[in-house]
Write an enzyme that holds these catalytic residues in place. Structure first.
Site, mmCIF file in Angstrom:
data_model
loop_
_atom_site.group_PDB
_atom_site.id
_atom_site.type_symbol
_atom_site.label_atom_id
_atom_site.label_comp_id
_atom_site.label_asym_id
_atom_site.label_seq_id
_atom_site.Cartn_x
_atom_site.Cartn_y
_atom_site.Cartn_z
ATOM 1 N N HIS A 106 -0.820 39.518 44.636
ATOM 2 C CA HIS A 106 -1.671 39.935 43.515
ATOM 3 C C HIS A 106 -1.593 41.447 43.324
ATOM 4 C CE1 HIS A 106 -3.510 35.944 43.685
ATOM 5 N NE2 HIS A 106 -4.120 36.228 42.547
ATOM 6 N N HIS A 161 -6.838 39.159 52.443
ATOM 7 C CA HIS A 161 -5.848 40.180 52.776
ATOM 8 C C HIS A 161 -6.466 41.311 53.585
ATOM 9 C CE1 HIS A 161 -2.327 38.847 50.601
ATOM 10 N NE2 HIS A 161 -3.087 38.571 49.561
#
Length: 170
Positions: free
Chosen positions: A107, A146
């Site tokens: 992303h 993440h």
């Protein structure tokens, strides 16, 4: 390397803990703006409605994503870094990740790639684009999928591939 992992995990916990027991719908929504659909819509709209740079913007973005995606997949498979939500005890992600590994953040890579191309062709929007890309990266940490270094690696990947694509096409 141990110190990097130690600080990476500590910063992750500090940020992720901000979202514990909170409504994360706004963060989820922000993260979803980086899913990829918006990039294609922006590119098509510019191609059809912005005659000066719209077409080359779309071609640059398509080439950049065509380069970035296989590199991203190779890096994920090479590093095989487990996501924090899968590795750290007593931690549940606020979203379901699309794959098993965390490094680099796809992303974030895509958002920084798009921000860099926007900044090149439309400099007045550079600050907005880079702020949005940074928030995409931050959202991935806040959602528990993440580590900060995953986001940093994604930003560097996106920025590098965008610059390479711009060098080739411009």
């Amino acid at each position: 390397m141990k110190n990097v992992t130690k600080y990476d995990t500590a910063i992750f916990h500090w940020l992720y803990d901000l979202t514990k027991h909170r409504d994360c719908r706004a963060i989820v929504w922000l993260s979803r703006t980086g899913d990829g659909y918006l990039y294609f819509v922006i590119g098509l709209m510019l191609m059809f409605f912005e005659p000066e740079h719209g077409e080359i913007f779309l071609y640059t973005a398509l080439m950049a994503y065509g380069l970035e995606l296989p590199i991203y997949v190779v890096l994920k498979k090479a590093f095989k870094r487990p996501r924090p939500c899968d590795f750290l005890a007593n931690l549940t992600a606020h979203v379901t990740p699309s794959d098993k590994f965390s490094l680099p953040s796809g992303h974030t890579a895509a958002a920084w790639l798009m921000a860099t191309i926007i900044a090149f062709y439309y400099p007045p929007f550079a600050l907005l684009a880079y702020t949005w890309a940074s928030l995409i990266g931050l959202s991935r940490i806040l959602l528990g999928v993440h580590y900060p270094t995953d986001v940093l690696a994604g930003a560097l990947l996106g920025l590098t591939i965008a610059q390479l694509s711009l060098t080739i096409l411009v």
